[in-house]
Design a protein around this motif. Sequence first.
Motif, PDB file in Angstrom:
ATOM      1  N   ASN A 130       0.778  -1.238   0.000  1.00 54.97           N
ATOM      2  CA  ASN A 130       0.000   0.000   0.000  1.00 54.97           C
ATOM      3  C   ASN A 130       0.813   1.292   0.000  1.00 54.97           C
ATOM      4  O   ASN A 130       0.389   2.293  -0.567  1.00 54.97           O
ATOM      5  CB  ASN A 130      -0.965   0.016   1.188  1.00 54.97           C
ATOM      6  N   ARG A 178       4.097   1.878  -1.116  1.00 57.25           N
ATOM      7  CA  ARG A 178       5.288   1.892  -1.958  1.00 57.25           C
ATOM      8  C   ARG A 178       5.574   3.290  -2.509  1.00 57.25           C
ATOM      9  O   ARG A 178       6.724   3.722  -2.590  1.00 57.25           O
ATOM     10  CB  ARG A 178       5.085   0.912  -3.130  1.00 57.25           C
ATOM     11  N   SER A 220       4.739  -4.961  -5.931  1.00 56.74           N
ATOM     12  CA  SER A 220       3.970  -3.724  -6.022  1.00 56.74           C
ATOM     13  C   SER A 220       4.823  -2.605  -6.610  1.00 56.74           C
ATOM     14  O   SER A 220       6.050  -2.602  -6.487  1.00 56.74           O
ATOM     15  CB  SER A 220       3.456  -3.310  -4.638  1.00 56.74           C
ATOM     16  N   SER A 251       0.428   0.718  -5.810  1.00 53.38           N
ATOM     17  CA  SER A 251       0.203   1.085  -4.409  1.00 53.38           C
ATOM     18  C   SER A 251      -0.678   2.316  -4.296  1.00 53.38           C
ATOM     19  O   SER A 251      -1.489   2.430  -3.363  1.00 53.38           O
ATOM     20  CB  SER A 251       1.540   1.303  -3.694  1.00 53.38           C
TER      21      SER A 251
END
Length: 431
Positions: free
Chosen positions: A258, A260, A390, A395
């Motif tokens: 989430n 990044r 990710s 993100s």
Amino acid sequence: MSRENETPRHVVVLRRLKDFALGAHPLSKYGAPLLLLLDALLCSLIISKVAYTEIDWKAYMEQIEQYIHGERDYTKIKGGTGPLVYPAAHVYIYWALYHITSKGRDILLAQRIFGVLYLATIAVVMACYRRAKAPLYIFPLLILSKRLHSIFILRLFNDCFAVFFLWVAIYAFQRRMWTLGSLTYSWGLGIKMSLLLALPAIGVMHFLVRGVQASVKQAWLMLQIQIILAYPFSKYLLGYLGRAFELSRLFLFKWTVNWRFVGEETFLSKEFSVALLVGHISTLVLFITTRWLKPAEKPVTELIANALRLEAPLENMQHAISIRISPNYILTTILTANAIGMLFARSLHYQFYAYIALATPFLLWRSGMHPILQYILWAAQEWAWNVYPSTDASSMVVVGMLSVTVASIWWGTRKDFVHAKGEGAASKKSI
């Protein structure tokens, strides 16, 4: 009747399709079972055709072996991916799986067990949706997630059990089986502490339905379950609590799904952690004061004063308030609390999608947005959670979708209970 006055056939078909999608057609009752059957076939296909991916299963089995050999100090129980960091119910469940799957070596059998667990979870979720009167057209979103199938069938994460018991608890609450719901919820919490995110909503729900004293009794019941689960580790209790419920756990930037896009320096900073905590608490307070306490139809200050005196929210209207706590209200508040927690989580890993994927279809519908937009947003979220590793873009979509979900549900529930004037009247506009 002349042909000119007859309704065109295509219009009739469209109306019937609309009724079916909304759950108003007599055949709509077969929609959920049919979807579940299709999903069962899909699960079988995945197990037979897609290669299993080893992540945590082997580490779980290594940790269970140490438990079987008599180790009770959580600080000494470790596996290939690190120390044991889950509460005791996790240990007991994987202890059973250890023996059932020949010390964890029979992966195919483990996948089949998790396939059954997945289907049972979807069935309970659908039952909760139906009790909340959700339309049938959002049900397909429950079975179309590639990442969700992966979490259950190809990864064998313990989140799968935690999610299952959370939804069973929600169903029990919807059926007004409050004690059973509390017991089931506490058992799920004993598997993974992620279920703590739902606790504020559950607390508000108990307060409105049963008053302060009964709510305290339910809280004590939940705590008793945790005490019983932890008993075998009581000799090293501080080590158990420190590992199983570690709130100050450090997270690695390389695994975050989430955050990044904020960069590693910001991600690891104390200021960022504090900002997330403040945001989480503030958003919960906003929902509690402006949405979740609305069934009581009293100022928050008066409710707090009543609570401090250990009184019911409304001394002579407890039954009326209880009626307003509908299955829709229960599902909305618990899933919203979970979404808020996920939005402000210090770090999300891929397995956390199990908590999000099953809630998003309902919350997007509950927000009141157009069905087409619901499907578009769901697809964007699904894409983001399937990007590995990710990226900044994925993100941002993860956080953006959680933000949209939380904001839209707050806006979409703004008119709930606004017409409730007096005992029982809330049913005119209750969720």
